[in-house]
Scaffold this motif. Sequence first.
Motif, mmCIF file in Angstrom:
data_model
loop_
_atom_site.group_PDB
_atom_site.id
_atom_site.type_symbol
_atom_site.label_atom_id
_atom_site.label_comp_id
_atom_site.label_asym_id
_atom_site.label_seq_id
_atom_site.Cartn_x
_atom_site.Cartn_y
_atom_site.Cartn_z
ATOM 1 N N ALA A 5 -11.117 -37.327 12.044
ATOM 2 C CA ALA A 5 -11.499 -36.324 11.044
ATOM 3 C C ALA A 5 -10.684 -35.046 11.225
ATOM 4 O O ALA A 5 -10.226 -34.446 10.251
ATOM 5 C CB ALA A 5 -12.986 -36.024 11.139
ATOM 6 N N TRP A 6 -10.486 -34.625 12.461
ATOM 7 C CA TRP A 6 -9.673 -33.435 12.730
ATOM 8 C C TRP A 6 -8.253 -33.643 12.227
ATOM 9 O O TRP A 6 -7.676 -32.759 11.585
ATOM 10 C CB TRP A 6 -9.671 -33.139 14.229
ATOM 11 C CG TRP A 6 -8.749 -32.009 14.593
ATOM 12 C CD1 TRP A 6 -9.056 -30.686 14.605
ATOM 13 C CD2 TRP A 6 -7.369 -32.118 14.958
ATOM 14 N NE1 TRP A 6 -7.945 -29.951 14.965
ATOM 15 C CE2 TRP A 6 -6.892 -30.808 15.187
ATOM 16 C CE3 TRP A 6 -6.487 -33.184 15.114
ATOM 17 C CZ2 TRP A 6 -5.592 -30.549 15.562
ATOM 18 C CZ3 TRP A 6 -5.182 -32.920 15.495
ATOM 19 C CH2 TRP A 6 -4.756 -31.614 15.720
ATOM 20 N N ALA A 7 -7.686 -34.798 12.516
ATOM 21 C CA ALA A 7 -6.311 -35.092 12.102
ATOM 22 C C ALA A 7 -6.180 -35.035 10.582
ATOM 23 O O ALA A 7 -5.206 -34.491 10.061
ATOM 24 C CB ALA A 7 -5.884 -36.461 12.624
ATOM 25 N N ALA A 8 -7.148 -35.571 9.890
ATOM 26 C CA ALA A 8 -7.105 -35.570 8.430
ATOM 27 C C ALA A 8 -7.122 -34.145 7.872
ATOM 28 O O ALA A 8 -6.410 -33.835 6.917
ATOM 29 C CB ALA A 8 -8.274 -36.368 7.867
ATOM 30 N N ARG A 9 -7.899 -33.286 8.477
ATOM 31 C CA ARG A 9 -7.978 -31.896 8.003
ATOM 32 C C ARG A 9 -6.700 -31.111 8.279
ATOM 33 O O ARG A 9 -6.429 -30.107 7.633
ATOM 34 C CB ARG A 9 -9.164 -31.180 8.659
ATOM 35 C CG ARG A 9 -10.509 -31.591 8.104
ATOM 36 C CD ARG A 9 -11.605 -30.648 8.567
ATOM 37 N NE ARG A 9 -11.663 -30.523 10.008
ATOM 38 C CZ ARG A 9 -12.516 -31.171 10.795
ATOM 39 N NH1 ARG A 9 -13.391 -32.007 10.272
ATOM 40 N NH2 ARG A 9 -12.503 -30.993 12.088
ATOM 41 N N SER B 277 -11.997 -40.429 17.961
ATOM 42 C CA SER B 277 -12.911 -39.361 17.556
ATOM 43 C C SER B 277 -12.181 -38.194 16.899
ATOM 44 O O SER B 277 -12.801 -37.341 16.276
ATOM 45 C CB SER B 277 -13.709 -38.870 18.763
ATOM 46 O OG SER B 277 -12.849 -38.283 19.722
ATOM 47 N N TYR B 278 -10.862 -38.153 17.012
ATOM 48 C CA TYR B 278 -10.080 -37.077 16.409
ATOM 49 C C TYR B 278 -9.614 -37.399 14.986
ATOM 50 O O TYR B 278 -8.887 -36.628 14.382
ATOM 51 C CB TYR B 278 -8.871 -36.742 17.279
ATOM 52 C CG TYR B 278 -9.274 -36.099 18.586
ATOM 53 C CD1 TYR B 278 -9.736 -34.792 18.609
ATOM 54 C CD2 TYR B 278 -9.221 -36.810 19.769
ATOM 55 C CE1 TYR B 278 -10.123 -34.204 19.796
ATOM 56 C CE2 TYR B 278 -9.616 -36.230 20.963
ATOM 57 C CZ TYR B 278 -10.061 -34.923 20.973
ATOM 58 O OH TYR B 278 -10.455 -34.350 22.145
ATOM 59 N N LEU C 178 -1.726 -42.400 17.392
ATOM 60 C CA LEU C 178 -2.358 -43.387 18.275
ATOM 61 C C LEU C 178 -1.351 -44.417 18.777
ATOM 62 O O LEU C 178 -1.365 -44.789 19.953
ATOM 63 C CB LEU C 178 -3.502 -44.102 17.562
ATOM 64 C CG LEU C 178 -4.804 -43.355 17.416
ATOM 65 C CD1 LEU C 178 -5.868 -44.269 16.814
ATOM 66 C CD2 LEU C 178 -5.292 -42.794 18.724
ATOM 67 N N ARG C 179 -0.481 -44.880 17.892
ATOM 68 C CA ARG C 179 0.539 -45.859 18.310
ATOM 69 C C ARG C 179 1.462 -45.263 19.371
ATOM 70 O O ARG C 179 1.802 -45.917 20.351
ATOM 71 C CB ARG C 179 1.340 -46.343 17.106
ATOM 72 C CG ARG C 179 0.573 -47.315 16.221
ATOM 73 C CD ARG C 179 1.476 -47.990 15.195
ATOM 74 N NE ARG C 179 2.135 -47.040 14.307
ATOM 75 C CZ ARG C 179 1.610 -46.572 13.176
ATOM 76 N NH1 ARG C 179 0.409 -46.979 12.792
ATOM 77 N NH2 ARG C 179 2.270 -45.731 12.412
ATOM 78 N N ARG C 180 1.864 -44.014 19.182
ATOM 79 C CA ARG C 180 2.740 -43.356 20.154
ATOM 80 C C ARG C 180 2.029 -43.173 21.489
ATOM 81 O O ARG C 180 2.602 -43.406 22.550
ATOM 82 C CB ARG C 180 3.216 -42.008 19.602
ATOM 83 C CG ARG C 180 4.129 -41.264 20.524
ATOM 84 C CD ARG C 180 5.455 -41.971 20.682
ATOM 85 N NE ARG C 180 6.333 -41.164 21.494
ATOM 86 C CZ ARG C 180 7.165 -41.655 22.390
ATOM 87 N NH1 ARG C 180 7.291 -42.951 22.549
ATOM 88 N NH2 ARG C 180 7.911 -40.854 23.102
ATOM 89 N N ALA C 181 0.773 -42.762 21.450
ATOM 90 C CA ALA C 181 -0.001 -42.602 22.681
ATOM 91 C C ALA C 181 -0.129 -43.935 23.409
ATOM 92 O O ALA C 181 0.017 -44.005 24.636
ATOM 93 C CB ALA C 181 -1.389 -42.031 22.366
#
Length: 49
Positions: free
Chosen positions: A6-10, A3-4, A19-22
Amino acid sequence: MASYRAWAARHDVPFNATLRRAQTLVERHIEQHGAFEINALGGLLVCSK
């Protein structure tokens, strides 16, 4: 975490790498402790592999 996207892109955050690291960190934690618990008011994730 998806869900993040769009935030990440901005904010120029490398979403897929994050995501891979998480995933790596959570998998390591589960291997060591048998579970990964998230305590938050916003929600609860229940996952299995």
